[in-house]
Design a protein around this motif. Structure first.
Motif, PDB file in Angstrom:
ATOM      1  N   MET A 266      -0.749  -9.066  -3.555  1.00  0.00           N
ATOM      2  CA  MET A 266      -1.665 -10.097  -4.024  1.00  0.00           C
ATOM      3  C   MET A 266      -1.288 -10.512  -5.444  1.00  0.00           C
ATOM      4  O   MET A 266      -0.874  -9.668  -6.257  1.00  0.00           O
ATOM      5  CB  MET A 266      -3.106  -9.574  -3.996  1.00  0.00           C
ATOM      6  N   PRO A 267      -1.438 -11.784  -5.772  1.00  0.00           N
ATOM      7  CA  PRO A 267      -1.108 -12.237  -7.134  1.00  0.00           C
ATOM      8  C   PRO A 267      -1.956 -11.515  -8.178  1.00  0.00           C
ATOM      9  O   PRO A 267      -3.160 -11.318  -8.005  1.00  0.00           O
ATOM     10  CB  PRO A 267      -1.445 -13.734  -7.093  1.00  0.00           C
ATOM     11  N   GLY A 268      -1.301 -11.103  -9.260  1.00  0.00           N
ATOM     12  CA  GLY A 268      -2.019 -10.532 -10.382  1.00  0.00           C
ATOM     13  C   GLY A 268      -2.411  -9.077 -10.258  1.00  0.00           C
ATOM     14  O   GLY A 268      -3.036  -8.531 -11.174  1.00  0.00           O
ATOM     15  N   VAL A 269      -2.055  -8.407  -9.144  1.00  0.00           N
ATOM     16  CA  VAL A 269      -2.430  -7.000  -9.002  1.00  0.00           C
ATOM     17  C   VAL A 269      -1.263  -6.105  -9.435  1.00  0.00           C
ATOM     18  O   VAL A 269      -0.101  -6.502  -9.352  1.00  0.00           O
ATOM     19  CB  VAL A 269      -2.828  -6.655  -7.549  1.00  0.00           C
ATOM     20  N   GLU A 270      -1.614  -4.936  -9.927  1.00  0.00           N
ATOM     21  CA  GLU A 270      -0.612  -3.928 -10.255  1.00  0.00           C
ATOM     22  C   GLU A 270      -0.796  -2.731  -9.330  1.00  0.00           C
ATOM     23  O   GLU A 270      -1.919  -2.318  -9.050  1.00  0.00           O
ATOM     24  CB  GLU A 270      -0.739  -3.499 -11.716  1.00  0.00           C
ATOM     25  N   ILE A 271       0.315  -2.185  -8.864  1.00  0.00           N
ATOM     26  CA  ILE A 271       0.274  -1.074  -7.916  1.00  0.00           C
ATOM     27  C   ILE A 271       0.935   0.147  -8.557  1.00  0.00           C
ATOM     28  O   ILE A 271       2.080   0.076  -9.009  1.00  0.00           O
ATOM     29  CB  ILE A 271       0.985  -1.444  -6.600  1.00  0.00           C
ATOM     30  N   ASP A 272       0.199   1.248  -8.606  1.00  0.00           N
ATOM     31  CA  ASP A 272       0.711   2.497  -9.152  1.00  0.00           C
ATOM     32  C   ASP A 272       1.604   3.155  -8.110  1.00  0.00           C
ATOM     33  O   ASP A 272       1.137   3.546  -7.028  1.00  0.00           O
ATOM     34  CB  ASP A 272      -0.467   3.403  -9.515  1.00  0.00           C
ATOM     35  N   THR A 273       2.882   3.296  -8.390  1.00  0.00           N
ATOM     36  CA  THR A 273       3.822   3.837  -7.406  1.00  0.00           C
ATOM     37  C   THR A 273       4.029   5.340  -7.535  1.00  0.00           C
ATOM     38  O   THR A 273       4.877   5.906  -6.838  1.00  0.00           O
ATOM     39  CB  THR A 273       5.186   3.132  -7.548  1.00  0.00           C
ATOM     40  N   SER A 274       3.257   5.994  -8.372  1.00  0.00           N
ATOM     41  CA  SER A 274       3.503   7.409  -8.631  1.00  0.00           C
ATOM     42  C   SER A 274       2.691   8.340  -7.736  1.00  0.00           C
ATOM     43  O   SER A 274       2.930   9.549  -7.723  1.00  0.00           O
ATOM     44  CB  SER A 274       3.185   7.730 -10.095  1.00  0.00           C
ATOM     45  N   ILE A 275       1.729   7.818  -6.976  1.00  0.00           N
ATOM     46  CA  ILE A 275       0.820   8.694  -6.238  1.00  0.00           C
ATOM     47  C   ILE A 275       1.331   8.962  -4.824  1.00  0.00           C
ATOM     48  O   ILE A 275       2.038   8.156  -4.232  1.00  0.00           O
ATOM     49  CB  ILE A 275      -0.606   8.104  -6.199  1.00  0.00           C
ATOM     50  N   ARG A 276       0.941  10.128  -4.301  1.00  0.00           N
ATOM     51  CA  ARG A 276       1.416  10.568  -2.996  1.00  0.00           C
ATOM     52  C   ARG A 276       0.403  10.221  -1.910  1.00  0.00           C
ATOM     53  O   ARG A 276      -0.777   9.991  -2.181  1.00  0.00           O
ATOM     54  CB  ARG A 276       1.656  12.091  -3.009  1.00  0.00           C
ATOM     55  N   SER A 277       0.882  10.221  -0.683  1.00  0.00           N
ATOM     56  CA  SER A 277       0.044   9.813   0.439  1.00  0.00           C
ATOM     57  C   SER A 277      -0.359  10.999   1.301  1.00  0.00           C
ATOM     58  O   SER A 277       0.278  12.048   1.290  1.00  0.00           O
ATOM     59  CB  SER A 277       0.801   8.810   1.319  1.00  0.00           C
ATOM     60  N   MET A 278      -1.431  10.774   2.077  1.00  0.00           N
ATOM     61  CA  MET A 278      -1.770  11.678   3.168  1.00  0.00           C
ATOM     62  C   MET A 278      -2.386  10.844   4.279  1.00  0.00           C
ATOM     63  O   MET A 278      -2.917   9.753   4.045  1.00  0.00           O
ATOM     64  CB  MET A 278      -2.713  12.788   2.722  1.00  0.00           C
ATOM     65  N   VAL A 279      -2.294  11.355   5.509  1.00  0.00           N
ATOM     66  CA  VAL A 279      -2.767  10.609   6.677  1.00  0.00           C
ATOM     67  C   VAL A 279      -4.230  10.933   6.928  1.00  0.00           C
ATOM     68  O   VAL A 279      -4.634  12.099   6.938  1.00  0.00           O
ATOM     69  CB  VAL A 279      -1.926  10.959   7.924  1.00  0.00           C
ATOM     70  N   LEU A 280      -5.036   9.878   7.153  1.00  0.00           N
ATOM     71  CA  LEU A 280      -6.408  10.091   7.593  1.00  0.00           C
ATOM     72  C   LEU A 280      -6.389  10.455   9.069  1.00  0.00           C
ATOM     73  O   LEU A 280      -5.687   9.827   9.862  1.00  0.00           O
ATOM     74  CB  LEU A 280      -7.243   8.816   7.394  1.00  0.00           C
TER      75      LEU A 280
ATOM     76  N   ALA B  39     -13.472  -4.705   0.291  1.00  0.00           N
ATOM     77  CA  ALA B  39     -12.560  -3.843  -0.460  1.00  0.00           C
ATOM     78  C   ALA B  39     -11.375  -4.687  -0.928  1.00  0.00           C
ATOM     79  O   ALA B  39     -10.784  -5.429  -0.137  1.00  0.00           O
ATOM     80  CB  ALA B  39     -12.079  -2.688   0.418  1.00  0.00           C
ATOM     81  N   GLN B  40     -11.018  -4.584  -2.199  1.00  0.00           N
ATOM     82  CA  GLN B  40      -9.952  -5.387  -2.798  1.00  0.00           C
ATOM     83  C   GLN B  40      -8.629  -5.197  -2.036  1.00  0.00           C
ATOM     84  O   GLN B  40      -8.145  -4.084  -1.892  1.00  0.00           O
ATOM     85  CB  GLN B  40      -9.758  -4.981  -4.250  1.00  0.00           C
ATOM     86  N   PRO B  41      -8.027  -6.275  -1.541  1.00  0.00           N
ATOM     87  CA  PRO B  41      -6.692  -6.152  -0.951  1.00  0.00           C
ATOM     88  C   PRO B  41      -5.619  -6.102  -2.036  1.00  0.00           C
ATOM     89  O   PRO B  41      -5.734  -6.771  -3.064  1.00  0.00           O
ATOM     90  CB  PRO B  41      -6.566  -7.429  -0.108  1.00  0.00           C
ATOM     91  N   TYR B  42      -4.577  -5.304  -1.805  1.00  0.00           N
ATOM     92  CA  TYR B  42      -3.477  -5.198  -2.759  1.00  0.00           C
ATOM     93  C   TYR B  42      -2.168  -5.769  -2.210  1.00  0.00           C
ATOM     94  O   TYR B  42      -1.376  -6.326  -2.964  1.00  0.00           O
ATOM     95  CB  TYR B  42      -3.273  -3.740  -3.172  1.00  0.00           C
ATOM     96  N   GLY B  43      -1.936  -5.620  -0.926  1.00  0.00           N
ATOM     97  CA  GLY B  43      -0.698  -6.140  -0.374  1.00  0.00           C
ATOM     98  C   GLY B  43      -0.614  -5.909   1.117  1.00  0.00           C
ATOM     99  O   GLY B  43      -1.539  -5.384   1.743  1.00  0.00           O
ATOM    100  N   TRP B  44       0.528  -6.322   1.686  1.00  0.00           N
ATOM    101  CA  TRP B  44       0.708  -6.157   3.124  1.00  0.00           C
ATOM    102  C   TRP B  44       2.202  -6.128   3.447  1.00  0.00           C
ATOM    103  O   TRP B  44       3.043  -6.428   2.615  1.00  0.00           O
ATOM    104  CB  TRP B  44       0.007  -7.262   3.892  1.00  0.00           C
ATOM    105  N   ILE B  45       2.505  -5.714   4.674  1.00  0.00           N
ATOM    106  CA  ILE B  45       3.870  -5.698   5.190  1.00  0.00           C
ATOM    107  C   ILE B  45       3.911  -6.616   6.400  1.00  0.00           C
ATOM    108  O   ILE B  45       2.964  -6.646   7.199  1.00  0.00           O
ATOM    109  CB  ILE B  45       4.314  -4.281   5.589  1.00  0.00           C
TER     110      ILE B  45
END
Length: 444
Positions: free
Chosen positions: A115-129, A175-181
């Motif tokens: 999304m325009p104007g958003v910043e995404i923190d790339t340092s955090i790790r993921s887990m599956v719900l 909920a604020q959208p940040y991006g998509w694939i």
């Protein structure tokens, strides 16, 4: 062969839509290497053929020469010198989602957008719900949740359309959208995943409602729902107001229209066709046909046009979250099993209202299924449902929603038609729960 390995594995996944039917064949339609080396990450789109029909699924494939114990549960099998596994469970590999989305990079046909104007923190790790059924959701820390669509349908997902449009309007209750694939499928831009704000300090609406119901069931005999601890009516009213506001924002962001009276009659015929198929499958519905026909006939008698617009399409207590400040509505993709055109189609907002009213009935009676004192508790269940249904409708009107006398007939038809759908669903999947939707016709 990798395709044979995947065919033996995919049928056992909870998100696979063809469970219970043999797989005739599986072929890999798209294979993009996201990260080479060891570990290796590949993005696959596979075609699965069953009984002459094809469905496509999205896979994130991890490959390691030695699979650590922490990833053994995700193992698919061995292919040549590699251990192949479902890479959504590997935070070492899923970091590419954040990095690629933040940079807007592409990996062949797999494209990343933010999304325009958003910043995404790339340092955090993921887990599956673990609760997802038709999709897979990755949570990155307390900041983001990325919904990966497993079954792919060519086209832009309705949820992406809606949340980006509402975010552009700074609409509340989303909920604020940040991006998509995305990728191209059959020459059409197709949504692969959506990343949004993760509501870490929030509670699922269904869980909140069940807590209230438990409090009522455990209260002293004769105590009214309004007097029991954990009364839900104030929250139901707030949820009604939030629903009306979301409907207003949808009407501002997308085209609207009206359904003329002859089309309303066709709508009633659609209700009848669904009823006919349901009765043929579930004989318990036969004794309620008279009630349903009378409700559908009232819709046919309507003489006014019906306003239509974009709606949620699959609205219930499990699709809303209570944050510390208000209600947030999630999952605007509609019913996943329906074609995209149908999920995007304009409809009466009363369809969403009816869905939530049915959800209140489900919350009230869900704990009675198999309960030793179900008959004794049934009056409390009815009391809870009626109190919260009324509060939700009050809030909907207070929030700007409209329910006229004519609307009441259409709302009742939508609600009863949803109950017919629920009867068929429970008959197929949870026969012990069939009494929950059947109760809707006894009190109609």
């Amino acid at each position: 062969m990798l395709d044979e390995l995947l065919a033996a594995w995919i049928g056992h996944q909870r998100w696979f839509g063809g469970k219970g039917r043999p797989i005739d064949s599986l072929s890999i339609e798209s294979d993009a290497t996201i990260e080479a080396g060891d570990p290796c990450l590949r993005h696959l789109i596979v075609a699965v053929w069953q009984e002459g029909s094809r469905e496509r699924y999205q896979l994130l494939l991890g490959m390691r020469r030695q699979l650590p114990d922490t990833l053994q549960h995700a193992l698919i099998g061995r292919h040549e010198q590699w251990q192949v596994y479902d890479a959504v469970h590997d935070p070492e590999l899923t970091h590419w989602i954040l990095e690629s989305m933040a940079s807007g990079a592409g990996q062949g046909e797999v494209r990343f957008r933010h999304m325009p104007g958003v910043e995404i923190d790339t340092s955090i790790r993921s887990m599956v719900l673990g609760a997802e059924q038709s999709n897979t959701s990755l949570v990155f820390g307390e900041g983001y949740i990325c919904k990966l669509f497993r079954r792919l349908i060519p086209g832009v997902n309705p949820e992406l359309e809606i949340i980006t449009a509402l975010a552009d309007r700074h609409a509340p209750h989303i909920a604020q959208p940040y991006g998509w694939i995305e990728t191209g499928l059959d020459g059409t831009p197709t949504t692969l995943a959506i990343m949004q704000e993760f509501l870490s300090n929030s509670t699922d609406g269904w869980d909140l409602a069940l807590t209230s119901v438990r409090d009522l069931y455990n209260s002293l005999p004769g105590l009214a729902a309004a007097e029991a601890g954990g009364d839900f009516a104030a929250e139901a009213c707030r949820l009604g107001a939030a629903t009306a506001r979301v409907h207003h924002e949808l009407a501002q962001a997308f085209p609207t229209g009206t359904v003329e009276t002859h089309e309303v009659k066709r709508m009633a015929e659609g209700f009848r066709r669904k009823l006919g198929r349901a009765v043929a499958e579930v004989p318990e519905l036969r004794e309620h046909v008279g009630v349903l026909e009378a409700a559908y006939h009232q819709v046919e008698d309507l003489t006014t046009e019906v306003p239509v617009q974009r709606v949620h399409g699959d609205y219930h207590l499990g699709q809303v979250m209570r944050t510390t400040s208000d209600w947030v509505v999630l999952d605007f993709e509609g019913e996943p099993g329906q074609p995209l055109a149908e999920r995007r189609a304009l409809s009466s907002p009363l369809r969403d209202v009816a869905g939530m009213l049915r959800s209140f009935d489900y919350a009230a009676r869900h704990l009675l299924a198999g309960h030793a004192e179900a008959a004794k508790l049934e009056p409390k269940a009815e009391q809870w449902a009626e109190r919260n249904r009324a509060a939700f409708l009050d809030g909907y009107v207070q929030g700007g929603g409209t329910i006229t006398t004519g609307d009441a007939a259409l709302l009742r038809a939508f609600e009863l038609s949803k109950a017919v759908y629920e009867v068929v669903y429970e008959s197929r999947n949870r026969p012990s729960w069939i009494s929950i939707p059947l109760a809707a016709f006894r009190h109609a």
